[in-house]
Design an enzyme around this catalytic site. Structure first.
Site, PDB file in Angstrom:
ATOM      1  N   SER A   1     -50.591  28.050  51.187  1.00 13.80           N
ATOM      2  CA  SER A   1     -49.823  28.108  51.146  1.00 13.80           C
ATOM      3  C   SER A   1     -48.801  27.372  50.327  1.00 13.80           C
ATOM      4  O   SER A   1     -49.427  26.190  50.906  1.00 13.80           O
ATOM      5  CB  SER A   1     -48.613  29.140  52.666  1.00 13.80           C
ATOM      6  OG  SER A   1     -47.106  28.898  52.146  1.00 13.80           O
TER       7      SER A   1
ATOM      8  N   TYR B   1     -45.556  25.953  61.379  1.00 11.12           N
ATOM      9  CA  TYR B   1     -46.746  26.513  60.743  1.00 11.12           C
ATOM     10  C   TYR B   1     -47.627  25.695  59.693  1.00 11.12           C
ATOM     11  O   TYR B   1     -48.547  25.529  58.874  1.00 11.12           O
ATOM     12  CB  TYR B   1     -46.047  27.822  60.185  1.00 11.12           C
ATOM     13  CG  TYR B   1     -46.678  28.825  58.698  1.00 11.12           C
ATOM     14  CD1 TYR B   1     -47.652  29.799  59.458  1.00 11.12           C
ATOM     15  CD2 TYR B   1     -46.258  28.374  58.398  1.00 11.12           C
ATOM     16  CE1 TYR B   1     -47.974  29.915  58.072  1.00 11.12           C
ATOM     17  CE2 TYR B   1     -46.598  29.108  56.775  1.00 11.12           C
ATOM     18  CZ  TYR B   1     -47.583  30.202  57.016  1.00 11.12           C
ATOM     19  OH  TYR B   1     -48.155  30.684  56.252  1.00 11.12           O
TER      20      TYR B   1
ATOM     21  N   LYS C   1     -51.063  24.399  57.881  1.00 15.28           N
ATOM     22  CA  LYS C   1     -51.993  24.253  56.149  1.00 15.28           C
ATOM     23  C   LYS C   1     -52.368  23.120  55.509  1.00 15.28           C
ATOM     24  O   LYS C   1     -53.085  22.842  55.330  1.00 15.28           O
ATOM     25  CB  LYS C   1     -50.781  25.855  55.204  1.00 15.28           C
ATOM     26  CG  LYS C   1     -50.895  27.190  55.954  1.00 15.28           C
ATOM     27  CD  LYS C   1     -51.601  27.341  56.082  1.00 15.28           C
ATOM     28  CE  LYS C   1     -51.813  29.131  56.365  1.00 15.28           C
ATOM     29  NZ  LYS C   1     -53.035  30.163  56.925  1.00 15.28           N
TER      30      LYS C   1
HETATM   31  N1  UFG Z   1     -34.055  35.741  52.563  1.00 15.52           N
HETATM   32  C1  UFG Z   1     -32.796  36.125  52.476  1.00 15.52           C
HETATM   33  N2  UFG Z   1     -32.396  37.520  53.566  1.00 15.52           N
HETATM   34  C2  UFG Z   1     -33.446  37.249  54.642  1.00 15.52           C
HETATM   35  C3  UFG Z   1     -35.029  36.849  54.491  1.00 15.52           C
HETATM   36  C4  UFG Z   1     -34.547  36.162  53.625  1.00 15.52           C
HETATM   37  O1  UFG Z   1     -31.743  35.714  51.647  1.00 15.52           O
HETATM   38  O2  UFG Z   1     -33.185  38.544  54.932  1.00 15.52           O
HETATM   39  C5  UFG Z   1     -34.274  34.489  51.110  1.00 15.52           C
HETATM   40  C6  UFG Z   1     -34.089  33.485  51.627  1.00 15.52           C
HETATM   41  O3  UFG Z   1     -33.203  32.663  52.168  1.00 15.52           O
HETATM   42  C7  UFG Z   1     -35.426  33.353  50.351  1.00 15.52           C
HETATM   43  C8  UFG Z   1     -35.892  33.881  49.815  1.00 15.52           C
HETATM   44  O4  UFG Z   1     -35.125  34.851  50.859  1.00 15.52           O
HETATM   45  O5  UFG Z   1     -33.928  32.675  49.529  1.00 15.52           O
HETATM   46  C9  UFG Z   1     -36.954  34.530  50.020  1.00 15.52           C
HETATM   47  O6  UFG Z   1     -37.576  34.485  51.788  1.00 15.52           O
HETATM   48  P1  UFG Z   1     -38.540  34.524  52.805  1.00 15.52           P
HETATM   49  O7  UFG Z   1     -38.445  34.685  53.803  1.00 15.52           O
HETATM   50  O8  UFG Z   1     -38.876  36.019  52.130  1.00 15.52           O
HETATM   51  O9  UFG Z   1     -39.899  33.794  52.140  1.00 15.52           O
HETATM   52  P2  UFG Z   1     -39.941  32.104  52.337  1.00 15.52           P
HETATM   53  O10 UFG Z   1     -39.938  31.678  51.101  1.00 15.52           O
HETATM   54  O11 UFG Z   1     -39.301  31.570  53.065  1.00 15.52           O
HETATM   55  O12 UFG Z   1     -41.351  32.292  52.947  1.00 15.52           O
HETATM   56  C10 UFG Z   1     -42.557  32.154  52.274  1.00 15.52           C
HETATM   57  C11 UFG Z   1     -44.057  32.138  53.544  1.00 15.52           C
HETATM   58  C12 UFG Z   1     -43.880  31.452  53.811  1.00 15.52           C
HETATM   59  C13 UFG Z   1     -44.185  30.052  53.858  1.00 15.52           C
HETATM   60  C14 UFG Z   1     -42.726  30.132  53.269  1.00 15.52           C
HETATM   61  C15 UFG Z   1     -43.030  28.370  52.056  1.00 15.52           C
HETATM   62  O13 UFG Z   1     -43.126  33.782  54.247  1.00 15.52           O
HETATM   63  O14 UFG Z   1     -45.156  31.595  55.141  1.00 15.52           O
HETATM   64  O15 UFG Z   1     -43.215  31.557  51.709  1.00 15.52           O
HETATM   65  O16 UFG Z   1     -44.325  28.823  51.190  1.00 15.52           O
HETATM   66  F1  UFG Z   1     -44.462  29.289  54.285  1.00 15.52           F
END
Ligand code: UFG
Length: 338
Positions: A124, A149, A153
């Site tokens: 990841s 988590y 990785k």
């Molecule tokens: N976000 C919102 N509202 C939500 C969910 C997310 O505004 O309900 C925003 C977050 O703040 C972020 C973006 O949308 O700016 C993406 O968030 P995600 O949760 O979809 O994805 P992340 O980048 O936080 O997480 C992903 C993977 C994880 C991994 C991480 C880092 O889901 O498994 O990338 O690589 F660890």
């Protein structure tokens, strides 16, 4: 090639199984269905016309897994199985370390016993931690993570590299995914999270389909173009093809090699909501909330290495991701549940 796909009934695993079958490879899925549905096997058969082999087994049950491995007798393994919820891992780190590390140890020991040394591992972009700036390069610095988590990785990448270093004959690909979304264009398989989704795209889709009232935008005061977080969203079908490309190039790798799988471009939360509004044809209500703890402002891949070494680049657009995601969610409002 005959490929054992651990976690092959999950979101990325099922799309990769389809891509492998479509390229003429044989597939056996090993899955304990803890966080996936057995219906996925039927859907993969519906899409490809080929039913993958199935071993309904928990990798932590080493004896049962060894027997399943012996009976499948694969040439290579793609290892997706594992726990993946960031928040859950903060609440119960022991469970995450025990599960993700333990199941990979069981897999490695079994592979060694059977003389199979070709492995593609689900890593990841989280391994880039919070001390580097995008675009992230595979050799950009020390790996780190901000939650258990992600640390599984980081640790597993290190463990796999140490194993590959310790004896000749291993070919290991470490695939660092950015943000996989979308679904197979048939609408037959897609992401089906347990409970309320943690990730943005499945959350937006559940609002679009009426299961949730509004999208929470976690912060609009970041130093980004519109103030909301930017991520490198990648269509799961592109990601699946990236696995096939890595598998087919694996024999050229002596030891372990990391590749980013992303598009190289960032898209903001507001831009994502707009893309899903266009795909679904109706407004998606959203409300600005405080920042979510641990979130980075921006993340996207440097895609140079995957392009030059794997001959693979992502080709599908954000509009494609939203269209295919919406097709999956609107055809299956409750995912794989009846
Ligand atoms: N976000 C919102 N509202 C939500 C969910 C997310 O505004 O309900 C925003 C977050 O703040 C972020 C973006 O949308 O700016 C993406 O968030 P995600 O949760 O979809 O994805 P992340 O980048 O936080 O997480 C992903 C993977 C994880 C991994 C991480 C880092 O889901 O498994 O990338 O690589 F660890």
């Amino acid at each position: 090639m005959h490929v054992l796909v651990t976690g092959g009934a999950g979101f990325i695993g099922s799309h990769t199984a389809v891509a492998l079958l479509e390229r003429g490879h044989r597939v056996t899925i090993a899955d304990d269905f803890q966080n996936s549905s057995p219906k996925v096997i039927d859907r993969i058969e519906q899409i490809t016309g080929t039913r993958p082999g199935l071993a309904a087994v928990d990798l932590l049950d080493e004896e049962a897994f060894d027997a399943a491995f012996a009976s499948a007798s694969p040439d290579a393994v793609i290892h997706f199985a594992g726990l993946k919820a960031v928040g859950e891992s903060v609440a119960d780190p022991l469970r995450y370390y025990a599960h993700n590390l333990g199941s990979t140890f069981s897999l490695l020991k079994t592979m060694k016993r059977h003389g199979v040394r070709s492995l593609v591992f689900s890593s990841s972009a989280t391994v880039y931690g919070d001390q580097q700036d995008p675009p992230y390069r595979e050799d950009g610095g020390r790996l780190d993570a901000t939650n258990p988590y992600g640390m599984t990785k980081v640790m597993l990448e290190r463990i796999l590299s140490d194993v590959a270093e310790s004896e000749g004959g291993w070919h290991i690909g470490l695939l660092r995914y950015f943000n996989p979304i979308g679904a197979h264009p048939s609408g037959l398989i897609g992401e089906d999270p347990n409970g309320i989704p943690n990730n943005l795209a499945p959350y937006i889709l559940q609002v679009a389909v009426g299961r949730l009232p509004e999208v929470n935008i976690f912060g609009d005061d970041y130093a980004t173009a519109d103030g909301t977080g930017e991520r490198d969203y990648i269509h799961v079908a592109d990601l699946a093809e990236g696995h096939v490309a890595a598998l087919e190039k694996l024999s050229a790798v002596e030891g372990a090699r990391a590749w980013n799988l992303g598009t190289g471009a960032g898209t903001s939360v507001r831009q994502m909501i707009a893309a899903f509004e266009a795909a679904s044809g109706h407004p998606i209500p959203a409300i600005v909330r405080p920042r979510r703890e641990g979130d980075l402002p921006r993340s996207w891949a440097d895609t140079t290495r995957a392009a030059s070494e794997l001959g693979w680049t992502a080709s599908r657009s954000i509009a494609d991701m939203a269209r295919d995601g919406w097709r999956w969610q609107s055809q299956n409002p409750n995912g794989f549940a009846d």
